[in-house]
Design an enzyme around this catalytic site. Structure first.
Site, PDB file in Angstrom:
ATOM      1  N   SER A 294       0.809  -1.191  -0.183  1.00 32.12           N
ATOM      2  CA  SER A 294      -0.151  -0.082  -0.176  1.00 32.12           C
ATOM      3  C   SER A 294       0.861   1.360   0.036  1.00 32.12           C
ATOM      4  O   SER A 294       0.210   2.323  -0.241  1.00 32.12           O
ATOM      5  CB  SER A 294      -0.979  -0.025   1.083  1.00 32.12           C
ATOM      6  OG  SER A 294      -0.210  -0.057   2.341  1.00 32.12           O
TER       7      SER A 294
ATOM      8  N   ASP B 176      -2.495   8.058   7.842  1.00 37.39           N
ATOM      9  CA  ASP B 176      -3.379   7.286   8.679  1.00 37.39           C
ATOM     10  C   ASP B 176      -2.605   6.329   9.607  1.00 37.39           C
ATOM     11  O   ASP B 176      -1.407   6.509   9.942  1.00 37.39           O
ATOM     12  CB  ASP B 176      -4.413   6.482   7.572  1.00 37.39           C
ATOM     13  CG  ASP B 176      -3.553   5.556   6.632  1.00 37.39           C
ATOM     14  OD1 ASP B 176      -2.511   5.430   7.101  1.00 37.39           O
ATOM     15  OD2 ASP B 176      -4.258   5.215   5.658  1.00 37.39           O
TER      16      ASP B 176
ATOM     17  N   HIS C 117       0.109   4.732   7.080  1.00 39.55           N
ATOM     18  CA  HIS C 117       0.758   5.393   5.871  1.00 39.55           C
ATOM     19  C   HIS C 117       1.268   6.723   5.894  1.00 39.55           C
ATOM     20  O   HIS C 117       0.791   7.466   6.642  1.00 39.55           O
ATOM     21  CB  HIS C 117      -0.277   5.333   4.784  1.00 39.55           C
ATOM     22  CG  HIS C 117      -0.753   3.934   4.561  1.00 39.55           C
ATOM     23  ND1 HIS C 117      -2.020   3.506   4.879  1.00 39.55           N
ATOM     24  CD2 HIS C 117      -0.029   2.726   3.850  1.00 39.55           C
ATOM     25  CE1 HIS C 117      -2.041   1.945   4.588  1.00 39.55           C
ATOM     26  NE2 HIS C 117      -1.080   1.705   3.788  1.00 39.55           N
TER      27      HIS C 117
END
Ligand code: NAG
Ligand code: NAG
Ligand code: NAG
Ligand code: NAG
Length: 363
Positions: free
Chosen positions: A42, A328, A331
């Site tokens: 991600s 978040d 990340h």
């Protein structure tokens, strides 16, 4: 006399400029990167998971993308651009598009196989139900490779690939999975065995990529994952998870020697290895140097450290995303990703070895 010298002089003059331009053109051609192939999780996913129906690792809803051009969620786990976008920018290429956006595409300027929740191990994404594990990413790449060979012919395809960049950002999910309390993995193997298996598996996949034309690798170590908001939130005094950090550094040390070994075995590869961990700890220890004010809490989320409820539409987000390291639970913000890539591209040996990506381009 002067009238005889002049044509000669102007010939040399012309020749000088002619060779200057032509050679300049040729050498800048030789140095340009035709394509960027991105593998990973991600941290560099630019939308592959939008196409995975069952995946729980998605970022295709607000407030993700709030600072992206257009202000819309794109599938990036970020308020804006991520490291894959910035790396492409540095290389003068468009962002490598998600492979799943067009599985029949030619992707002549590169493609991204990166997928949120992915790991080096196939089972790492169990937690997220669905992702594209690294092995599958490499399999997808092999279909792109076959098409490249068919379209350009073997010689031209090999040349194209040898000048292209292969970026791999992976490993955080494997380690986070191991340190998740009560994980089956931690009962099956010691952390040392687990890290060794991560490295030998990655080594095998890099050899597969080498067999499929890859010659220039951009590799990143694992960051200080024990300091991400979700890990701090599990500690009463909001400190980092030292065990997770310790095994990140052990993995990174192993990765550096694995890469050296691979280079001496395969000879013709070159690589840049990026010390994400060092950069992360610098952010945390000297936030002001980098323009950060908040290095512990997430920007988007709810509850303590904004880490009790993830960044979902009902969550709130911070007014200034540039002064937060974390967007978040896991990340980095666009601001942090931009600094990472600046250092990856032109940073000193303290951050990137044996050469930075700018140097890797011209090797
Ligand atoms: C997918 O890629 C193919 C081959 O490059 C192209 O012809 C086609 O238009 C693309 N489709 C979409 C939806 O972008
Ligand atoms: C919090 O983190 C510190 C530093 O790693 C550690 O010494 C302490 O045991 C942790 N506390 C809890 C409750 O996990
Ligand atoms: C947001 O944070 C950045 C980085 O710390 C700072 O330069 C900027 O002035 C801040 N903007 C506002 C509106 O406070
Ligand atoms: C700068 C650098 O280390 N370049 C190397 C890239 O790989 C080739 C093949 O091993 C070497 O000859 C170069 O020295």
């Amino acid at each position: 006399m002067a009238s005889k010298v002049q044509p000669v002089a102007s010939f040399f003059f012309f020749f000088f400029f002619f060779s200057f331009f032509v050679l300049g053109f040729i050498s800048s051609e030789a140095q340009s990167v035709p394509a960027l192939y991105v593998f990973g999780d991600s941290l560099v996913d630019v939308g592959n998971n939008n196409y995975l129906k069952l995946s729980l690792a998605k970022a295709d809803f607000p407030h993700n993308g709030v600072d992206f051009p257009g202000g819309k969620p794109t599938g990036r786990f970020s308020n804006g651009k991520n490291a894959a976008d910035f790396l492409a920018e540095k290389l003068g290429l468009p962002t490598a598009p998600p492979y799943l956006s067009n599985t029949s595409g030619d992707f002549l300027k590169g493609v991204s196989f990166a997928s949120g929740g992915a790991g080096i191990f196939d089972g790492t994404d169990d937690l997220y139900k669905q992702s594209i594990p690294l092995t599958k990413q490499v399999n997808y790449y092999s279909t792109v490779y076959q098409k490249r060979m068919a379209k350009l012919g073997s010689g031209a395809a090999q040349l194209h690939l040898s000048k292209s960049m292969f970026a791999i950002v992976i490993g955080s999910n494997d380690l986070l999975g191991y340190f998740k309390s009560g994980s089956a993995k931690s009962k099956k193997s010691t952390p040392q065995q687990y890290v060794d298996l991560m490295l030998s598996t990655l080594n095998g996949l890099m050899k597969s990529l080498h067999g499929l034309g890859a010659r220039k690798f951009v590799m990143t170590g694992i960051g200080a994952i024990g300091c991400c908001p979700t890990q701090r939130n599990q500690n009463k005094t909001e400190e980092c998870n030292e065990e997770a950090n310790y095994w990140s550094t052990k993995y990174n040390t192993g990765l550096k020697s694995m890469l050296q070994g691979l280079k001496s075995e395969l000879k013709e590869i070159n690589y840049s290895y990026f010390e994400s961990y060092t950069v992360f700890t610098n952010f945390i220890q000297q936030p002001a140097t980098y323009g950060f004010k908040e290095v512990k809490a997430a920007c988007c989320g709810l509850g303590n450290l904004k880490a009790q409820i993830p960044c979902v539409p009902i969550s709130s987000y911070c007014p200034n995303r540039s002064d937060h390291v974390f967007w978040d639970l896991y990340h980095p913000t666009e601001a942090a990703a931009r600094i990472f890539v600046d250092l990856l591209y032109t940073g000193s040996q303290q951050y990137v070895i044996p050469m930075n990506v700018k140097q890797l381009v011209s090797v």
